[in-house]
Design an enzyme around this catalytic site. Sequence first.
Site, PDB file in Angstrom:
ATOM      1  N   HIS A   1       0.816  -1.213   0.000  1.00  0.00           N
ATOM      2  CA  HIS A   1       0.000   0.000   0.000  1.00  0.00           C
ATOM      3  C   HIS A   1       0.854   1.269   0.000  1.00  0.00           C
ATOM      4  O   HIS A   1       0.382   2.345   0.364  1.00  0.00           O
ATOM      5  CB  HIS A   1      -0.967  -0.005   1.195  1.00  0.00           C
ATOM      6  CG  HIS A   1      -2.068  -1.011   1.046  1.00  0.00           C
ATOM      7  ND1 HIS A   1      -3.013  -1.239   2.011  1.00  0.00           N
ATOM      8  CD2 HIS A   1      -2.379  -1.852   0.026  1.00  0.00           C
ATOM      9  CE1 HIS A   1      -3.851  -2.188   1.593  1.00  0.00           C
ATOM     10  NE2 HIS A   1      -3.479  -2.578   0.394  1.00  0.00           N
TER      11      HIS A   1
ATOM     12  N   CYS B   1       4.718  18.013 -11.702  1.00  0.00           N
ATOM     13  CA  CYS B   1       6.029  17.847 -12.363  1.00  0.00           C
ATOM     14  C   CYS B   1       6.755  16.572 -11.928  1.00  0.00           C
ATOM     15  O   CYS B   1       7.800  16.240 -12.473  1.00  0.00           O
ATOM     16  CB  CYS B   1       6.929  19.060 -12.108  1.00  0.00           C
ATOM     17  SG  CYS B   1       7.649  19.127 -10.450  1.00  0.00           S
TER      18      CYS B   1
HETATM   19 ZN   LIG Z   1       6.140  20.268  -9.144  1.00  0.00          ZN
END
Ligand SMILES: [Zn+2]
Length: 265
Positions: free
Chosen positions: A125, A136
Amino acid sequence: MMTSQQKAELWARITRAKHLTAFTGAGVSTLSGIRDFRGSTGVYSSKWHGHEVEEILSLECFLAHPELFYEWAKEFVYCLEKYQPSAVHRGLAQLQQRGMLVRTYTQNIDCLHTAAGSRNVGELHGSPAHHHCLRCGKEFPYSAISPLVLADKVPYCPSCGGLVKPDIVFYSENLNEALLEEAYSDMERSDLLLVLGSSLTVQPAASLPLYTLRAGGDIVLVNQQETYLDGQAKMRFDDLEEVFCFLLEQLSESPVKDGGDSSVR
Ligand SMILES: [Zn+2]
């Protein structure tokens, strides 16, 4: 209480095993004082401030209300320093250090197996040891995010402003496929699997021991509550602490393996 005969049999099974694997669930964490946030033990309500944990831990809710998740997580995720590894965590780490245990797989997200010294833990998990920016992909360790969360701040990426998410598997997310494949393959190769502190009611926990059983391996089950595989376990105990205090005693008398003895492996 374990009888001396049961103790001898358990130790013999463990020392005889050529491919010993462990699988741990919430019961192992509760032994360290961590509340089972899924409420599956029935001891705690599954609701938190009127919200179902399933809701708080859904990706949809996280994206819409990250502050709700992080407020909940202050109490259940970003408090790892408060807890110490239990006898089970320590016992499994020692078994691995002696070359007796191949790998531990867990459903728990508290990093306590690693804290106890286990290596390459299969965290099915995920864990809050790592985080990443959803925009990003930049990565952040627990130590960078925890202070923000504890100061009631939602963590955003300093590079791009994206929302930062812990690498724990939310309810609506898939498990890591590659890791799951490793688990299945390890379970199949196990001549002995220790199933510890799991009621085996949710997937993939429920099916993992079947891979061992179908391939002709044995399971030893330790759990407070009954499980659907109790009848197929070679040995079955209720009390994790008792079993692992016994194992730690045995381990303290058996030196770390140097490969020069006449062991069966
Ligand atoms: Zn970022």
